[in-house]
Write a protein that holds these residues in place. Sequence first.
Motif, mmCIF file in Angstrom:
data_model
loop_
_atom_site.group_PDB
_atom_site.id
_atom_site.type_symbol
_atom_site.label_atom_id
_atom_site.label_comp_id
_atom_site.label_asym_id
_atom_site.label_seq_id
_atom_site.Cartn_x
_atom_site.Cartn_y
_atom_site.Cartn_z
ATOM 1 N N ASN A 88 0.988 4.031 -13.920
ATOM 2 C CA ASN A 88 2.445 4.062 -14.077
ATOM 3 C C ASN A 88 3.053 5.306 -13.442
ATOM 4 O OD1 ASN A 88 2.316 1.648 -15.451
ATOM 5 N ND2 ASN A 88 2.424 2.581 -17.486
ATOM 6 N N GLU A 89 2.375 6.450 -13.591
ATOM 7 C CA GLU A 89 2.904 7.676 -12.997
ATOM 8 C C GLU A 89 2.805 7.635 -11.471
ATOM 9 O OE1 GLU A 89 1.966 11.411 -14.621
ATOM 10 O OE2 GLU A 89 2.261 10.788 -16.699
ATOM 11 N N SER A 90 1.810 6.944 -10.943
ATOM 12 C CA SER A 90 1.705 6.788 -9.491
ATOM 13 C C SER A 90 2.854 5.949 -8.949
ATOM 14 C CB SER A 90 0.358 6.144 -9.128
ATOM 15 O OG SER A 90 -0.724 6.973 -9.476
ATOM 16 N N ILE A 91 3.201 4.888 -9.679
ATOM 17 C CA ILE A 91 4.337 4.060 -9.271
ATOM 18 C C ILE A 91 5.623 4.878 -9.297
ATOM 19 C CG2 ILE A 91 5.778 2.092 -9.933
ATOM 20 C CD1 ILE A 91 3.246 0.697 -10.907
ATOM 21 N N ASP A 92 5.818 5.658 -10.366
ATOM 22 C CA ASP A 92 7.009 6.510 -10.449
ATOM 23 C C ASP A 92 7.058 7.504 -9.288
ATOM 24 O OD1 ASP A 92 7.787 5.229 -12.745
ATOM 25 O OD2 ASP A 92 7.003 6.770 -14.098
ATOM 26 N N TYR A 93 5.916 8.063 -8.954
ATOM 27 C CA TYR A 93 5.815 9.024 -7.855
ATOM 28 C C TYR A 93 6.251 8.369 -6.542
ATOM 29 C CZ TYR A 93 3.527 12.034 -4.375
ATOM 30 O OH TYR A 93 3.259 12.838 -3.289
ATOM 31 N N LEU A 94 5.738 7.160 -6.278
ATOM 32 C CA LEU A 94 6.069 6.476 -5.033
ATOM 33 C C LEU A 94 7.550 6.097 -4.979
ATOM 34 C CD1 LEU A 94 2.951 4.161 -4.591
ATOM 35 C CD2 LEU A 94 3.506 6.214 -3.294
ATOM 36 N N ARG A 95 8.098 5.725 -6.111
ATOM 37 C CA ARG A 95 9.522 5.382 -6.143
ATOM 38 C C ARG A 95 10.389 6.604 -5.828
ATOM 39 N NH1 ARG A 95 10.896 0.490 -7.729
ATOM 40 N NH2 ARG A 95 9.391 -0.824 -8.848
ATOM 41 N N ILE A 96 10.031 7.730 -6.393
ATOM 42 C CA ILE A 96 10.789 8.964 -6.126
ATOM 43 C C ILE A 96 10.698 9.326 -4.649
ATOM 44 C CG2 ILE A 96 10.841 11.457 -6.550
ATOM 45 C CD1 ILE A 96 9.966 10.810 -9.442
ATOM 46 N N LYS A 97 9.501 9.236 -4.072
ATOM 47 C CA LYS A 97 9.330 9.557 -2.660
ATOM 48 C C LYS A 97 10.114 8.601 -1.768
ATOM 49 C CE LYS A 97 6.591 13.096 -2.911
ATOM 50 N NZ LYS A 97 7.031 14.435 -2.436
ATOM 51 N N ALA A 98 10.108 7.328 -2.138
ATOM 52 C CA ALA A 98 10.848 6.344 -1.341
ATOM 53 C C ALA A 98 12.344 6.606 -1.395
ATOM 54 C CB ALA A 98 10.537 4.933 -1.842
#
Length: 208
Positions: A88-98
């Motif tokens: 879940n934290e990896s998904i959040d990380y990718l969303r922030i970067k995007a």
Amino acid sequence: MQAIKPERPLRGNEEAIMIAFREGNKEAFRVIYDFMVRPLTYFVENIIHSEPDAEDIVANAFYKLFNQRAAMKSYDHVKRWLYVIVRNESIDYLRIKAKQRENQYDLAYLDTGIEEHIETERVRTILLQDIQKEIEKLPPQRRTILRLYFFEQKSTPEIAEIMGISPQTCLNHKTKALDALRRSGLRIKWLLEGVPTFAIAAAFLLLK
């Protein structure tokens, strides 16, 4: 990226370790940490492609785990819980970067492809751990060749040079060792455990 160090069985009595962990024993926590930190970091790094940020995500997951230790029923429960947290934290990380890049393609990818990508990486991580168990059953020379191949990501000529053998001899040993892994029953085992077919197919590309 450092090569993954496959997980070993919990040393000592698992139930005793879990009881101590739930009571806040830091040594028990350290045992669990030592067995899970590398596979988790490897898993996250292959999703977000940033080693420092992967280490931060995993460290934060262990911090949360310690705070939730009273609810952990078993080591398998801990392992599943940690994978959910870092996923879940990896998904959040990718969303922030995007969002930071304001790239609509990246946002669309997150909505359509991230689930399969993350599941594939999770299965790939576990596959490497299972592969290590099978490698330990091989003759010493073939065992060394596959360790260099899988975990150090060395090419056949590089392995041959390290081991002081000809590239053809190295290739012959590697081919026979890989054939032994293919016959080991890992694929059937995973099918019986209900792992998605697409994830198994992607992960077993490692054996080519």
